[in-house]
Design a protein around this motif. Structure first.
Motif, short mmCIF file in Angstrom:
data_model
loop_
_atom_site.label_atom_id
_atom_site.label_comp_id
_atom_site.label_asym_id
_atom_site.label_seq_id
_atom_site.Cartn_x
_atom_site.Cartn_y
_atom_site.Cartn_z
N ASN A 1 0.85 -1.18 0.00
CA ASN A 1 0.00 0.00 0.00
C ASN A 1 0.88 1.23 0.00
O ASN A 1 2.08 1.18 0.25
N SER A 2 0.28 2.37 -0.29
CA SER A 2 1.05 3.59 -0.51
C SER A 2 1.80 4.04 0.73
O SER A 2 2.81 4.72 0.64
N ALA A 3 1.29 3.66 1.93
CA ALA A 3 1.93 4.14 3.16
C ALA A 3 3.29 3.51 3.38
O ALA A 3 4.16 4.09 4.01
N THR A 4 3.49 2.29 2.88
CA THR A 4 4.75 1.61 3.15
C THR A 4 5.45 1.13 1.90
O THR A 4 6.37 0.32 1.98
N THR A 5 5.04 1.60 0.74
CA THR A 5 5.68 1.16 -0.50
C THR A 5 7.16 1.50 -0.49
O THR A 5 8.00 0.72 -0.99
N THR A 6 7.53 2.62 0.10
CA THR A 6 8.92 3.04 0.12
C THR A 6 9.82 2.01 0.81
O THR A 6 10.98 1.84 0.44
N THR A 7 9.26 1.27 1.79
CA THR A 7 10.10 0.32 2.51
C THR A 7 10.52 -0.85 1.63
O THR A 7 11.41 -1.62 2.01
N THR A 8 9.89 -0.98 0.46
CA THR A 8 10.36 -1.99 -0.50
C THR A 8 11.79 -1.68 -0.93
O THR A 8 12.58 -2.58 -1.20
N TYR A 9 12.13 -0.40 -0.95
CA TYR A 9 13.45 0.02 -1.42
C TYR A 9 14.43 0.30 -0.30
O TYR A 9 15.63 0.46 -0.55
N ILE A 10 13.94 0.35 0.93
CA ILE A 10 14.84 0.71 2.04
C ILE A 10 14.79 -0.37 3.13
O ILE A 10 14.79 -0.07 4.31
N ARG A 11 14.78 -1.63 2.73
CA ARG A 11 14.72 -2.72 3.70
C ARG A 11 15.97 -2.73 4.56
O ARG A 11 17.09 -2.56 4.07
N ALA A 12 15.75 -2.97 5.86
CA ALA A 12 16.88 -3.05 6.79
C ALA A 12 17.47 -4.46 6.76
O ALA A 12 16.81 -5.42 6.39
N ASN A 13 18.75 -4.57 7.14
CA ASN A 13 19.42 -5.86 7.13
C ASN A 13 19.70 -6.32 8.57
O ASN A 13 19.37 -5.64 9.54
N GLU A 14 20.33 -7.49 8.68
CA GLU A 14 20.61 -8.06 10.00
C GLU A 14 21.54 -7.19 10.82
O GLU A 14 21.45 -7.15 12.06
N ILE A 15 22.43 -6.47 10.16
CA ILE A 15 23.35 -5.59 10.89
C ILE A 15 22.58 -4.48 11.60
O ILE A 15 22.84 -4.17 12.77
N GLU A 16 21.62 -3.90 10.89
CA GLU A 16 20.82 -2.83 11.50
C GLU A 16 19.92 -3.38 12.61
O GLU A 16 19.71 -2.71 13.64
N VAL A 17 19.38 -4.57 12.40
CA VAL A 17 18.56 -5.18 13.45
C VAL A 17 19.42 -5.49 14.68
O VAL A 17 19.01 -5.25 15.82
N ALA A 18 20.62 -5.99 14.46
CA ALA A 18 21.52 -6.28 15.57
C ALA A 18 21.91 -5.01 16.31
O ALA A 18 22.06 -5.02 17.54
N THR A 19 22.07 -3.92 15.59
CA THR A 19 22.40 -2.64 16.22
C THR A 19 21.26 -2.18 17.11
O THR A 19 21.47 -1.67 18.23
N ALA A 20 20.01 -2.35 16.62
CA ALA A 20 18.84 -2.00 17.43
C ALA A 20 18.76 -2.89 18.66
O ALA A 20 18.44 -2.43 19.77
N LEU A 21 19.07 -4.17 18.50
CA LEU A 21 19.06 -5.10 19.63
C LEU A 21 20.09 -4.69 20.68
O LEU A 21 19.81 -4.72 21.89
N ALA A 22 21.27 -4.29 20.24
CA ALA A 22 22.32 -3.87 21.17
C ALA A 22 21.87 -2.66 21.99
O ALA A 22 22.16 -2.56 23.18
N ALA A 23 21.15 -1.76 21.32
CA ALA A 23 20.62 -0.59 22.04
C ALA A 23 19.54 -1.01 23.03
O ALA A 23 19.43 -0.45 24.12
N LEU A 24 18.76 -2.00 22.67
CA LEU A 24 17.68 -2.46 23.52
C LEU A 24 18.22 -3.16 24.77
O LEU A 24 17.76 -2.90 25.89
N THR A 25 19.22 -4.02 24.59
CA THR A 25 19.74 -4.82 25.70
C THR A 25 20.90 -4.17 26.43
O THR A 25 21.23 -4.57 27.55
N GLY A 26 21.55 -3.20 25.79
CA GLY A 26 22.74 -2.61 26.38
C GLY A 26 23.92 -3.54 26.35
O GLY A 26 24.88 -3.39 27.12
N GLU A 27 23.87 -4.53 25.46
CA GLU A 27 24.90 -5.56 25.37
C GLU A 27 25.46 -5.61 23.96
O GLU A 27 24.69 -5.62 22.99
#
Length: 322
Positions: free
Chosen positions: A288-314
């Protein structure tokens, strides 16, 4: 061939149209276990009411009446919403039947009455992310009460870190853990597999849990009771029952495991944006139009791991250093 020929072929009655009693068991063997569990009770009611009728007999009006009847018969619970979920599932169950009927040429695509009946409109969920103090209260109950606080504390941390669903946790196997890169292979709904970063601490506890509780089969269930039996959803029921007894706010709002998923994903979205939160959740970009842009800007495991590190402080081996 003329356009009239095509229309006549589309509208021509099929030679043999099975009854609901004949066709429901056929479809039940062709769908996944999860779909069968979800739609089974609705198919059973259809067979009870229309078992001797052929698939092409009910009209859209009759199906709409059945949906309304299903809504009115739904079990009333504290979180009930007028049977909307039951009505939605009845429509979906019938659409599933008719989809297979059309594929097997038992009915014409243009004669699918279930498609003419809209699903009841969904009301926004009342679930939301929990405040830190509430998360701490949940964790305290998990780690200090019940007959297996070590297991319950592990479950809370697993769901907070990975934002996984209950089904994914129960399906976790020893072979799904990548200790070197601190990744967990999650089996999500819809048959989706994805690698999710987890903290070194969580990885260590999961491995230790498997070793202590006899998860000898690398492809067998990892999470187990003390006697070695694989974990079931009933463990979650007991955990949240204790949380609700200890804290009135949890009882009033019917807090459950899925609230932990909301909590984590809200944190990730606020700090790292929609694309990272979407990857963290394991969601595919919506069409849908609200999230079509995320088709082109998908995050990868490195970015998810970075978010996890911020969440856990580890620190995480795949995370970008701050």
């Amino acid at each position: 061939m003329t356009p009239e020929d095509l229309l006549d072929a589309q509208q021509a009655p099929c030679e043999h149209v099975p009854t609901f009693a004949e066709f429901v068991p056929v479809v039940a063997t062709a769908v996944s276990d999860g779909t069968r569990r979800l739609y089974g009770i609705y198919w059973a009611r259809v067979v009870t009411l229309w078992g001797t009728r052929t698939l092409d007999e009910p009209t859209a009006t009759e199906i709409a009446a059945l949906v309304e009847s299903t809504k009115s018969r739904a079990v009333v619970r504290r979180n009930s919403r007028g049977g909307r979920s039951a009505g939605e599932h009845m429509v979906a169950a019938l659409r599933c039947l008719y989809k297979f009927a059309a594929a097997d040429d038992h009915i014409a695509l243009a004669r699918n009455p279930a498609l003419l009946v809209p699903k009841p409109r969904r009301i926004p969920s009342t679930r939301r992310g929990l405040q830190n103090v509430r998360v701490e209260e949940v964790a305290e109950v998990a780690s200090t009460t019940g007959n297996d606080p070590a297991l319950d504390a592990l479950l809370v941390r697993l769901h907070l870190e990975t934002a996984c669903r209950t089904g994914a946790a129960l399906a976790l196997r020893p072979c799904d853990i990548d200790e070197e890169q601190c990744l967990i292979l999650l089996q999500e709904k819809g048959g989706v597999f994805r690698w999710q970063p987890a903290s070194p601490t969580l990885i260590a506890h999961l491995i230790d849990h498997g070793l202590v509780r006899g998860s000898a089969d690398p492809r067998g269930p990892l999470l187990r009771y003390r006697d070695g039996r694989p974990l079931s959803k009933r463990r979650y029921d007991g955990l949240w029952a204790r949380v609700r007894r200890q804290h009135e706010w949890a009882a009033r709002q019917l807090v459950s495991t899925h609230w932990l998923r909301h909590t984590t994903l809200t944190f990730v979205e606020r700090r790292f944006g929609l694309a990272v939160a979407q990857a963290y959740a394991g969601h595919s970009p919506a069409n849908n139009s609200a999230t079509t842009t995320t088709t082109y800007i998908r995050a990868n495991e490195i970015e998810v791991a970075t978010a996890l590190a911020a969440l856990t402080g580890e620190p995480h081996p795949l995370a970008i250093a701050a």
